[in-house]
Design a protein around this motif. Structure first.
Motif, short mmCIF file in Angstrom:
data_model
loop_
_atom_site.label_atom_id
_atom_site.label_comp_id
_atom_site.label_asym_id
_atom_site.label_seq_id
_atom_site.Cartn_x
_atom_site.Cartn_y
_atom_site.Cartn_z
N PHE A 147 90.27 -32.48 23.99
CA PHE A 147 89.47 -33.69 24.02
C PHE A 147 88.96 -33.96 25.43
O PHE A 147 89.60 -33.60 26.42
CB PHE A 147 90.27 -34.88 23.48
N THR A 148 87.79 -34.57 25.50
CA THR A 148 87.14 -34.81 26.79
C THR A 148 86.39 -36.13 26.73
O THR A 148 86.20 -36.71 25.65
CB THR A 148 86.14 -33.66 27.10
N ASP A 149 85.95 -36.61 27.88
CA ASP A 149 85.09 -37.79 27.90
C ASP A 149 83.69 -37.43 28.40
O ASP A 149 82.88 -38.29 28.73
CB ASP A 149 85.69 -38.91 28.76
N GLU A 180 79.89 -31.62 27.61
CA GLU A 180 80.86 -30.65 27.11
C GLU A 180 80.89 -30.63 25.59
O GLU A 180 80.99 -29.58 24.96
CB GLU A 180 82.26 -30.97 27.67
N ASP A 181 80.80 -31.81 24.99
CA ASP A 181 80.78 -31.90 23.52
C ASP A 181 79.51 -31.26 22.96
O ASP A 181 79.55 -30.54 21.96
CB ASP A 181 80.87 -33.37 23.10
N ALA A 182 78.40 -31.52 23.62
CA ALA A 182 77.12 -30.97 23.15
C ALA A 182 77.09 -29.46 23.22
O ALA A 182 76.50 -28.79 22.37
CB ALA A 182 75.97 -31.56 23.97
N LYS A 183 77.73 -28.88 24.24
CA LYS A 183 77.71 -27.42 24.44
C LYS A 183 78.32 -26.66 23.26
O LYS A 183 77.96 -25.52 23.00
CB LYS A 183 78.50 -27.06 25.70
N ARG A 184 79.26 -27.29 22.54
CA ARG A 184 79.97 -26.58 21.47
C ARG A 184 79.22 -26.65 20.14
O ARG A 184 79.62 -26.03 19.16
CB ARG A 184 81.38 -27.15 21.30
N ARG A 185 78.13 -27.42 20.08
CA ARG A 185 77.38 -27.56 18.83
C ARG A 185 76.47 -26.36 18.63
O ARG A 185 76.21 -25.60 19.55
CB ARG A 185 76.62 -28.89 18.82
N ASP A 186 76.00 -26.20 17.38
CA ASP A 186 75.30 -24.95 17.06
C ASP A 186 73.86 -24.89 17.54
O ASP A 186 73.47 -24.00 18.29
CB ASP A 186 75.39 -24.66 15.55
N PHE A 187 73.02 -25.87 17.15
CA PHE A 187 71.59 -25.81 17.45
C PHE A 187 71.15 -27.00 18.30
O PHE A 187 71.73 -28.09 18.23
CB PHE A 187 70.78 -25.79 16.14
N THR A 188 70.10 -26.79 19.05
CA THR A 188 69.61 -27.85 19.94
C THR A 188 69.23 -29.12 19.17
O THR A 188 69.44 -30.22 19.66
CB THR A 188 68.39 -27.37 20.74
N VAL A 189 68.68 -28.95 17.96
CA VAL A 189 68.24 -30.12 17.19
C VAL A 189 69.40 -30.89 16.58
O VAL A 189 69.22 -32.00 16.08
CB VAL A 189 67.24 -29.71 16.08
#
Length: 400
Positions: free
Chosen positions: A110-112, A116-125
């Motif tokens: 977990f992070t604040d 960092e959270d966005a980096k682990r998602r699949d697609f830019t949209v």
């Protein structure tokens, strides 16, 4: 960073969202995330509202419980809690980063940090966040990609696919969702290069993803890409498609397995392959085997009592049987009207039992044969014959 705003006040469940947001925002930062932000930027009503927060999952549970809001620890180890407000569900996930990935699962920390959270998602949209005032947070130019109708992996496309090979199908699903003529070559090449990884994905997950893909408005674009890239052979698709039929089911809310098979013009051999690849249930196999041989006997514009009789005969198979009969847009509309009407159709109980025939002298297999014959007579006469009338007919039949 983007300064674009979306219109949060257009969300149909705004009251419930604000209730949840105000409770959580008093303890940490909370934003809308993912598909709901994407859909609102596209001018679409979001199907679900997901929230991301800096609050740790156990604390989210505590806050909700203290305020008498039902909460479900959907995936507590991954930071996800489901809240239910006025029977509406919201997924709330704590910001996280992947430490190790194991296919669809990951070891997370977990992070604040929103980046960092966005980096682990699949697609830019799918990696955009929105504050309750509508301000969009976009780290990877997702807004621009959405304008250009382009699906693009975040970071290294090959690495993101290797984390979960189902992302190949998700890539094509989102192409079928937003349409457009722009293709991110890097993402497409990575999907082609690693397509054999789809063999590691369970049939259930393949089937679910394919249903979603075919129900999207631009599914034809993805199907064409399947053919060109050879992806089709890894997801159980046949070599020959019935394109006119496929056109009718694309974007249709009634998309289901039977319609897909009809549209794909699937052979017996290919059907067995699909059984295996999509891990169909016994009930699905049984229904498909029946509907593959069955021909709905009435034109869709026939009088309603003919469809009512067929509904009684087919029971749960009626919906798919009548949809398979349809072959034009007008016929699909008519079929869907009958499906809706069938939910209100009521029938009396068949008044005859096997023991009634035994009393008349019927024996052995004749009991079932005569009963079936009388049942069909009762149906054909619109369920009006009573017990005495059916017994009178029975006496005229050879009982031995």
């Amino acid at each position: 960073m983007s300064t674009i705003k979306i219109h949060i006040n257009t969300i149909s469940i705004l009251k419930e969202l604000l209730c949840l947001y105000n409770l959580l925002q008093a303890h940490g930062d909370v934003k809308l995330v993912g598909g709901c932000v994407r859909d609102m930027l596209l001018g679409l009503a979001p199907k679900d509202i997901d929230l991301a927060t800096t609050i740790l999952p156990q604390e989210v549970m505590r806050i909700l419980s203290l305020n008498q809001i039902k909460c479900i620890p959907t995936g507590l180890e991954f930071g996800t809690v489901t809240a239910v407000v006025n029977h509406i569900t919201f997924e709330i996930t704590t910001l996280r980063k992947d430490i190790k990935t194991y296919g669809r699962k990951a070891e997370v920390e977990f992070t604040d940090e929103w980046l960092e959270d966005a980096k682990r998602r699949d697609f830019t949209v799918n990696a955009m966040y929105a504050s309750i005032d509508g301000t969009v947070m976009d780290f990877f130019n997702g807004i621009e990609d959405l304008k250009n109708k382009k699906i693009k992996f975040i970071g290294n496309a090959e690495q993101r696919i290797k984390e979960d090979f189902l992302r190949i199908l998700r890539y094509f699903r989102f192409i079928s969702y937003i349409g457009g003529n722009s293709i991110d070559e890097n993402s497409l090449m990575a999907a082609i290069k690693l397509k054999s990884g789809l063999e590691k994905i369970s049939g259930e997950r393949i089937k679910t993803e394919m249903f979603k893909l075919l129900s999207n408005p631009f599914a034809k674009k993805s199907i064409r890409l399947f053919e060109k890239t050879g992806i089709d052979q890894y997801v159980g698709m046949p070599e020959i498609y019935n394109l006119p039929e496929l056109n009718f089911i694309i974007g249709n809310a009634t998309v289901n397995l039977t319609l897909i098979l009809k549209a794909l013009k699937i052979s017996a051999v290919e059907l067995n392959g699909l059984f295996k690849r999509w891990r169909l249930s016994t009930l699905e196999k049984k229904e498909l085997a029946f509907l593959r041989e069955y021909q709905y006997p009435w034109p869709l514009n026939a009088e309603i009592k003919l469809h009512q009789r067929e509904f009684y005969r087919l029971g749960a198979y009626f919906k798919n049987a009548i949809l398979v009969k349809a072959s034009t847009e007008e016929q699909y509309t008519l079929a869907e009207e009958f499906i809706l009407a069938s939910t209100t159709w009521r029938y009396p109980d068949f008044p005859l039992k096997g023991e009634d025939l035994i009393k008349l002298g019927a024996i052995g297999p004749k009991i079932g044969q005569i009963k079936n014959l009388l049942l069909e007579t009762w149906i054909e006469n619109d369920f009006l014959y009573d017990k005495d009338e059916l017994l009178d007919i029975a006496t005229k039949i050879s009982l031995k």
